[in-house]
Design an enzyme around this catalytic site. Structure first.
Site, PDB file in Angstrom:
ATOM      1  N   GLY A   1       3.871  -2.216   1.445  1.00 13.42           N
ATOM      2  CA  GLY A   1       3.428  -0.850   1.143  1.00 13.42           C
ATOM      3  C   GLY A   1       2.630  -0.801  -0.152  1.00 13.42           C
ATOM      4  O   GLY A   1       1.602  -0.114  -0.249  1.00 13.42           O
ATOM      5  N   ASP A   2       3.087  -1.533  -1.147  1.00 10.93           N
ATOM      6  CA  ASP A   2       2.393  -1.548  -2.445  1.00 10.93           C
ATOM      7  C   ASP A   2       1.014  -2.210  -2.293  1.00 10.93           C
ATOM      8  O   ASP A   2       0.027  -1.790  -2.902  1.00 10.93           O
ATOM      9  CB  ASP A   2       3.214  -2.332  -3.482  1.00 10.93           C
ATOM     10  CG  ASP A   2       4.648  -1.848  -3.535  1.00 10.93           C
ATOM     11  OD1 ASP A   2       4.880  -0.671  -3.203  1.00 10.93           O
ATOM     12  OD2 ASP A   2       5.527  -2.650  -3.887  1.00 10.93           O
TER      13      ASP A   2
HETATM   14  N1  ADP Z   1       5.645  -5.996  10.660  1.00 11.96           N
HETATM   15  C1  ADP Z   1       4.389  -5.782  10.248  1.00 11.96           C
HETATM   16  N2  ADP Z   1       3.339  -6.251  10.972  1.00 11.96           N
HETATM   17  C2  ADP Z   1       2.057  -6.022  10.593  1.00 11.96           C
HETATM   18  N3  ADP Z   1       1.735  -5.299   9.500  1.00 11.96           N
HETATM   19  C3  ADP Z   1       2.741  -4.811   8.740  1.00 11.96           C
HETATM   20  C4  ADP Z   1       4.118  -5.030   9.062  1.00 11.96           C
HETATM   21  N4  ADP Z   1       4.885  -4.424   8.128  1.00 11.96           N
HETATM   22  C5  ADP Z   1       4.020  -3.853   7.258  1.00 11.96           C
HETATM   23  N5  ADP Z   1       2.739  -4.066   7.633  1.00 11.96           N
HETATM   24  C6  ADP Z   1       1.516  -3.556   6.991  1.00 11.96           C
HETATM   25  O1  ADP Z   1       1.805  -3.036   5.700  1.00 11.96           O
HETATM   26  C7  ADP Z   1       1.630  -1.615   5.679  1.00 11.96           C
HETATM   27  C8  ADP Z   1       2.741  -0.981   4.844  1.00 11.96           C
HETATM   28  O2  ADP Z   1       3.980  -1.314   5.404  1.00 11.96           O
HETATM   29  P1  ADP Z   1       5.242  -0.342   5.405  1.00 11.96           P
HETATM   30  O3  ADP Z   1       6.432  -1.188   5.753  1.00 11.96           O
HETATM   31  O4  ADP Z   1       4.985   0.824   6.275  1.00 11.96           O
HETATM   32  O5  ADP Z   1       5.285   0.157   3.889  1.00 11.96           O
HETATM   33  P2  ADP Z   1       6.541   0.352   2.901  1.00 11.96           P
HETATM   34  O6  ADP Z   1       6.833  -1.045   2.416  1.00 11.96           O
HETATM   35  O7  ADP Z   1       6.022   1.236   1.828  1.00 11.96           O
HETATM   36  O8  ADP Z   1       7.645   0.953   3.725  1.00 11.96           O
HETATM   37  C9  ADP Z   1       1.614  -1.175   7.151  1.00 11.96           C
HETATM   38  O9  ADP Z   1       0.904   0.022   7.347  1.00 11.96           O
HETATM   39  C10 ADP Z   1       0.954  -2.387   7.817  1.00 11.96           C
HETATM   40  O10 ADP Z   1      -0.456  -2.356   7.638  1.00 11.96           O
HETATM   41  O1  FBP Z   2      11.783   1.108  -7.134  1.00 15.99           O
HETATM   42  P1  FBP Z   2      12.465   0.903  -5.800  1.00 15.99           P
HETATM   43  O2  FBP Z   2      12.306   2.057  -4.872  1.00 15.99           O
HETATM   44  O3  FBP Z   2      13.907   0.479  -5.969  1.00 15.99           O
HETATM   45  O4  FBP Z   2      11.735  -0.293  -5.075  1.00 15.99           O
HETATM   46  C1  FBP Z   2      11.670  -1.552  -5.651  1.00 15.99           C
HETATM   47  C2  FBP Z   2      11.376  -2.589  -4.618  1.00 15.99           C
HETATM   48  O5  FBP Z   2      10.222  -2.220  -3.906  1.00 15.99           O
HETATM   49  C3  FBP Z   2       9.253  -3.253  -3.968  1.00 15.99           C
HETATM   50  O6  FBP Z   2       8.328  -2.881  -4.970  1.00 15.99           O
HETATM   51  C4  FBP Z   2       8.607  -3.445  -2.632  1.00 15.99           C
HETATM   52  O7  FBP Z   2       8.112  -2.199  -2.146  1.00 15.99           O
HETATM   53  P2  FBP Z   2       7.418  -2.038  -0.745  1.00 15.99           P
HETATM   54  O8  FBP Z   2       8.007  -3.052   0.191  1.00 15.99           O
HETATM   55  O9  FBP Z   2       7.684  -0.606  -0.376  1.00 15.99           O
HETATM   56  O10 FBP Z   2       5.947  -2.262  -0.960  1.00 15.99           O
HETATM   57  C5  FBP Z   2       9.983  -4.499  -4.396  1.00 15.99           C
HETATM   58  O11 FBP Z   2       9.169  -5.366  -5.128  1.00 15.99           O
HETATM   59  C6  FBP Z   2      11.124  -3.941  -5.209  1.00 15.99           C
HETATM   60  O12 FBP Z   2      12.258  -4.747  -5.092  1.00 15.99           O
END
Ligand code: ADP
Ligand code: FBP
Length: 300
Positions: free
Chosen positions: A250-251
């Site tokens: 997500g980041d």
């Molecule tokens: N299982 C996956 N397969 C392919 N792309 C992924 C997958 N998980 C995450 N991504 C990519 O990363 C983006 C952010 O992932 P997401 O898990 O929705 O964010 P967050 O970590 O903030 O919950 C998605 O929109 C997609 O483009």
């Molecule tokens: O500040 P929070 O919500 O505890 O999240 C921290 C965690 O999220 C992350 O930044 C990863 O975030 P994403 O998978 O949503 O991109 C990790 O590096 C970290 O462990």
């Protein structure tokens, strides 16, 4: 300049076991440690994509020193505030038959620490981007993101916020340039579960009515949706590939979006770059490199 703020940086400890058995001694087959926290991840991927930025936030103890070292080694400029109480957290990411996470609480921050951050943020001005991402330690007031935007509004700074619940909802009235909830977080804001694309676009629109300019909704393996301030809706499936470690996906998406926007000024291009960067990180052990992002982009 782009500034990121991570209130609660961490070391992410990735540990993989073939099968996790609670109550037994489990032996790992792979482990890795790297700096994390949402703003820090955005900073590292921006840097990987060739975009200079400054990582701000709070660090404490020996883990804090390692975070500073590793973020610096990744090539980011850093200007962290060192805190005396406690240590920066180690977040455990357990990869087994299912994925589980334990995210720590982090050091205790107080009013004086906040004051030092405000001092650093006071230099921001027209043309700068400020990314506020991640949770805040529970010793801080829950309206801290809102206070920052209130203080900095009207200076021509574009705000990007990746946070959940009230931390996100309360900043909307300050018109953040970009917010990036995932679809679960989007649903949580309205007390519903959303999966369908039209429904997601509808709720993204409600966040715009509350003040957000561009709403990027990520849906992990199902891709993402962008609702722009001119009302356009763009959808993208996730690129195909083998998921290795989705921590930071997500980041990475936020970083990809910003890099794409800065390079072209075009929101649709930024969106594609965001999707490519998110998936490129999910398909690699660590955060995506420029080559990995561009390889996916070319295949999209
Ligand atoms: N299982 C996956 N397969 C392919 N792309 C992924 C997958 N998980 C995450 N991504 C990519 O990363 C983006 C952010 O992932 P997401 O898990 O929705 O964010 P967050 O970590 O903030 O919950 C998605 O929109 C997609 O483009
Ligand atoms: O500040 P929070 O919500 O505890 O999240 C921290 C965690 O999220 C992350 O930044 C990863 O975030 P994403 O998978 O949503 O991109 C990790 O590096 C970290 O462990």
């Amino acid at each position: 300049m782009i500034y990121t703020v991570t209130f609660n940086p961490c070391l992410d400890y990735i540990v993989r076991v073939p099968f996790f058995e609670p109550g037994a001694v489990n032996r790992s087959e792979f482990e890795d440690v790297f700096p994390g926290g949402k703003g820090i991840n955005v900073s590292i991927v921006l840097k990987n994509l060739g975009v200079d930025n400054v990582a701000l936030g709070f660090t404490a103890g020996f883990t804090g020193r390692e975070i500073e070292r590793a973020v610096g080694e990744a090539g980011c400029k850093t200007d962290f505030i060192r805190v005396e109480n406690g240590m920066s957290r180690i977040n455990v990411k357990l990869k087994a038959q299912v994925e589980s996470e334990i995210n720590g609480r982090g050091p205790r921050l107080g009013g004086e620490d906040l004051r030092k951050l405000y001092e650093k943020l006071d230099v921001l001005g027209k043309g700068d981007f400020l990314v506020l991402a991640g949770s805040i330690p529970d010793t801080l007031p829950g309206d801290v993101y809102e206070s920052i935007l209130r203080r900095l509004q009207g200076r021509g700074i574009r705000f990007v916020v990746d946070a959940t619940k009230d931390l996100l909802k309360n900043v909307l009235k300050y018109h953040p340039f970009l917010i990036k909830p995932n679809h679960h977080e989007l649903g949580e804001l309205f007390g519903v579960a959303v999966t369908d694309g039209d429904e997601i676009a509808g709720y993204a629109g409600k966040l715009q009515e509350l003040g957000a300019r561009n709403v990027l909704v990520s849906m992990a393996g199902d891709g993402a949706l962008l609702k722009t301030e001119d009302g356009s809706v763009y959808k993208s499936p996730a690129p195909k590939g083998k998921v290795i470690n989705s921590v930071g996906a997500g980041d990475s998406m936020v970083a990809g979006f910003l890099a794409g926007y800065l390079q072209t000024g075009n929101l649709q291009t930024a969106f594609r770059m965001g999707v490519a960067a998110g998936s490129a990180s999910a398909f690699s052990e660590r955060l995506a490199t420029k080559e990995e992002v561009h390889r996916l982009l070319a295949a999209m």
